[in-house]
Design a protein around this motif. Structure first.
Motif, short mmCIF file in Angstrom:
data_model
loop_
_atom_site.label_atom_id
_atom_site.label_comp_id
_atom_site.label_asym_id
_atom_site.label_seq_id
_atom_site.Cartn_x
_atom_site.Cartn_y
_atom_site.Cartn_z
N ALA A 29 42.85 47.91 47.94
CA ALA A 29 41.65 48.24 47.16
C ALA A 29 41.31 47.11 46.20
O ALA A 29 40.14 46.76 46.00
CB ALA A 29 41.87 49.54 46.39
N SER A 30 42.35 46.51 45.61
CA SER A 30 42.12 45.43 44.65
C SER A 30 41.46 44.25 45.33
O SER A 30 40.51 43.65 44.80
CB SER A 30 43.44 44.97 44.03
OG SER A 30 44.10 46.04 43.40
N ASP A 31 41.98 43.90 46.50
CA ASP A 31 41.44 42.75 47.21
C ASP A 31 39.96 42.95 47.50
O ASP A 31 39.13 42.08 47.26
CB ASP A 31 42.24 42.55 48.51
CG ASP A 31 41.93 41.23 49.16
OD1 ASP A 31 42.23 40.19 48.55
OD2 ASP A 31 41.35 41.22 50.26
N ARG A 32 39.64 44.14 47.98
CA ARG A 32 38.24 44.45 48.33
C ARG A 32 37.34 44.41 47.09
O ARG A 32 36.34 43.69 47.05
CB ARG A 32 38.23 45.87 48.93
CG ARG A 32 37.03 46.22 49.74
CD ARG A 32 37.19 47.57 50.40
NE ARG A 32 37.45 48.64 49.44
CZ ARG A 32 38.54 49.41 49.45
NH1 ARG A 32 39.49 49.22 50.35
NH2 ARG A 32 38.70 50.36 48.55
N ASN A 33 37.73 45.13 46.07
CA ASN A 33 36.88 45.22 44.87
C ASN A 33 36.83 43.91 44.11
O ASN A 33 35.79 43.53 43.58
CB ASN A 33 37.40 46.31 43.93
CG ASN A 33 37.26 47.69 44.55
OD1 ASN A 33 36.43 47.90 45.42
ND2 ASN A 33 38.08 48.62 44.11
N ASN A 34 37.97 43.24 44.01
CA ASN A 34 38.01 42.04 43.19
C ASN A 34 37.23 40.89 43.82
O ASN A 34 36.64 40.08 43.11
CB ASN A 34 39.47 41.63 42.91
CG ASN A 34 40.19 42.66 42.06
OD1 ASN A 34 39.59 43.65 41.63
ND2 ASN A 34 41.47 42.44 41.82
#
Ligand SMILES: Cc1cc2nc3c(=O)[nH]c(=O)nc-3n(C[C@H](O)[C@H](O)[C@H](O)COP(=O)(O)O)c2cc1C
Length: 139
Positions: A29-34
């Motif tokens: 999720a972090s990779d996608r959102n960030n």
């Protein structure tokens, strides 16, 4: 756009503290959102604690900190660093996952304890230096 750096430690809750799956979930999720929000940094989990470095624009970081505060996979977020910076430390990482070297353990333990924030700069630098070596592939 001015750039900020945040470094915090939090306490993992339940399953989030162990095993690979929760970490994979968070990093995914972090990779996608960030990527979307131009946030970069690293996440390190050690003995039921999360240590995270976040760099990005103020508004993006505030929004992320709001989501993090509401996330029940951890609690008791202690922000140790929140400062404007000239450049990113890990520009190529939307969210890197770091496994700390055993030699870093005493430093992480100290960071996790309650100490005046003015006294943790050295320890935070040590964690960042370890993450740098890990991501450079030079340790
Ligand atoms: C320790 C920890 C670190 C996290 N780091 C990030 C992050 O860097 N970026 C992010 O977008 N979400 C991160 N999350 C997840 C957020 O709390 C939240 O679940 C997510 O942003 C929601 O995204 P979604 O609306 O796309 O599902 C983290 C969660 C935990 C527990």
């Amino acid at each position: 756009m001015s750039l900020f750096r945040i470094f915090y430690v939090s306490d993992a809750v339940g399953d989030a503290g162990a095993g690979l799956l929760p970490l994979i979930d968070i990093i995914g999720a972090s990779d996608r959102n960030n990527r979307r929000d131009h946030v970069t940094g690293f996440l390190l989990r050690h003995q039921d604690r999360f240590f995270q470095l976040l760099e990005g624009g103020r508004v993006d970081l505030e929004r992320l900190m709001g989501r993090l505060a509401a996330d029940r996979r951890h609690q008791n977020i202690r922000v140790l660093v929140d400062t404007p910076v000239d450049r990113r430390l890990f520009p190529q990482w939307a969210m890197a996952q770091i496994d700390p070297l055993p030699s870093l353990e005493p430093i992480l333990t100290r960071l996790a304890g309650t100490r005046p924030l003015s006294e943790v700069a050295f320890e935070v630098d040590q964690v960042i230096a370890d993450a740098r070596l890990a991501l450079d592939g030079t340790r």
